[in-house]
Design an enzyme around this catalytic site. Sequence first.
Site, PDB file in Angstrom:
ATOM      1  N   LYS A 192     -35.027  -2.202  94.733  1.00  0.00           N
ATOM      2  CA  LYS A 192     -36.382  -2.561  95.180  1.00  0.00           C
ATOM      3  C   LYS A 192     -36.892  -3.685  94.298  1.00  0.00           C
ATOM      4  O   LYS A 192     -36.464  -3.825  93.145  1.00  0.00           O
ATOM      5  CB  LYS A 192     -37.327  -1.365  95.040  1.00  0.00           C
ATOM      6  CG  LYS A 192     -38.506  -1.411  95.980  1.00  0.00           C
ATOM      7  CD  LYS A 192     -38.070  -0.984  97.360  1.00  0.00           C
ATOM      8  CE  LYS A 192     -39.205  -0.802  98.324  1.00  0.00           C
ATOM      9  NZ  LYS A 192     -38.758  -0.004  99.472  1.00  0.00           N
TER      10      LYS A 192
HETATM   11  N1  GLU Z   1     -38.639  -1.722 102.637  1.00  0.00           N
HETATM   12  C1  GLU Z   1     -37.996  -0.940 103.639  1.00  0.00           C
HETATM   13  C2  GLU Z   1     -37.749   0.472 103.139  1.00  0.00           C
HETATM   14  O1  GLU Z   1     -38.436   0.944 102.276  1.00  0.00           O
HETATM   15  C3  GLU Z   1     -36.752  -1.623 104.190  1.00  0.00           C
HETATM   16  C4  GLU Z   1     -35.652  -1.879 103.204  1.00  0.00           C
HETATM   17  C5  GLU Z   1     -34.509  -2.706 103.772  1.00  0.00           C
HETATM   18  O2  GLU Z   1     -34.485  -2.989 104.953  1.00  0.00           O
HETATM   19  O3  GLU Z   1     -33.645  -3.061 102.972  1.00  0.00           O
HETATM   20  O4  GLU Z   1     -36.918   1.172 103.649  1.00  0.00           O
END
Ligand code: GLU
Length: 424
Positions: A114
């Site tokens: 993240k």
């Molecule tokens: N931010 C989204 C999540 O929390 C998508 C993450 C992604 O597609 O890599 O799942």
Amino acid sequence: MTTVEAPASHLRENPYELAKEQLVKVAASMGLEDSLVDVLCACKKAVAVAIPTRMDDGSVEVFEGFRVTHNIARGPSKGGIRYHPDVTLDEVRALSMWMTWKCALMGIPFGGAKGGVVCDPKRLSLRELERMTRRYTTEIINEIGPERDIPAPDVGTNASVMAWIFDTYSMNKGHSVLGVVTGKPLALGGSLGREEATARGALYCVRAALRKQQLELAGARVAVQGFGNVGSYLARFLGEDGATVVALSDSSGGIYNPKGIDVAAAFARKRETGALVGLRGAEAVSNEELLMLDCDVLAPCALEQVLHAGNAGGVKAKIVCEGANGPTTPAADEILEDAGILVLPDILANAGGVVVSYFEWVQGLQEYFWKESEVNAKLNDIVTRAFNETWDAHERRETSMRLAAYGLAVERVAEATTIRGLYP
Ligand code: GLU
């Protein structure tokens, strides 16, 4: 002189501590070795960067940014980038750990990561946002890459931000690298269906959960907190499927109509005024009141820790569908479970986004793009399979859906970690 006080953070408790607490609880129920738990509790890598940015008035503002990789045992790390004033390193660590579990539960070949930048994107101009994003990308350029770590949108970011990341990375490499980021605009190799994917995955989970309880979506009363990418599309899909959307909210407040809100009119109101409040025929409610409304399905689709020890006892919904990451604290979780409320955990309910991110990554690597119907059908297969596996574990082990989902996910990551062995 008046001083403007910064609003308190939405984070009541340290999210990384909560994420580790969840892991320890699951590991204990599975009898996982302590040394393995220690490995899984830790984040593999965390970088903190300064992002000096030229503002439109000529001044320079220095933002703080992070990118954290939790685990890569099952593949390159994957996860979004969040732009929000409350971002902290420990929040990003927790979110990266949840991505590891989410990808493992879905059975897609990624680890978890993240990113986040402490900023309020609503107060930046488009050009400021672009300059900040390009500098942030440059600062983390050695961390990301199609085989290494692949960012995507999250709270406060969107396809345009992904386009700037893609362009900055590609300009530095000297050629277009489609697989470096997902959630890109369609014109730049994005996937059909990616924008709606998180909400679509949540919809599949709600449908399946209602079916298990011999209930129908048609006529079910739903309340959706948050009107960003997840909440807005989820409200639209639920409404289109015949549910009665009794309440909606965004960060400035909520609207309520027990007879049902016209979701299309809510979209128009949000587009025209920037907020939902004031929609004709609906009364105003606070975000807190929305969570306590009498309804069948409550979908918190905004930020973490909105359901906590202080309010979980007031939840009247039969099903809680976690469109957001970490909306329920462990203490709230126990209260909901004791009350017999079925919680569809975040790593299951909001995984549709990363599943279609996986499809986008595959399509980009192959430079071969699929029809939307194909994307949605494959999404349905993966989410429905994960739902059924979680449901079976929930019944077999007589545990909550959260413990069942985490159990399956942790088991898969633990297995990959053990088989790979410890290097050197
Ligand atoms: N931010 C989204 C999540 O929390 C998508 C993450 C992604 O597609 O890599 O799942």
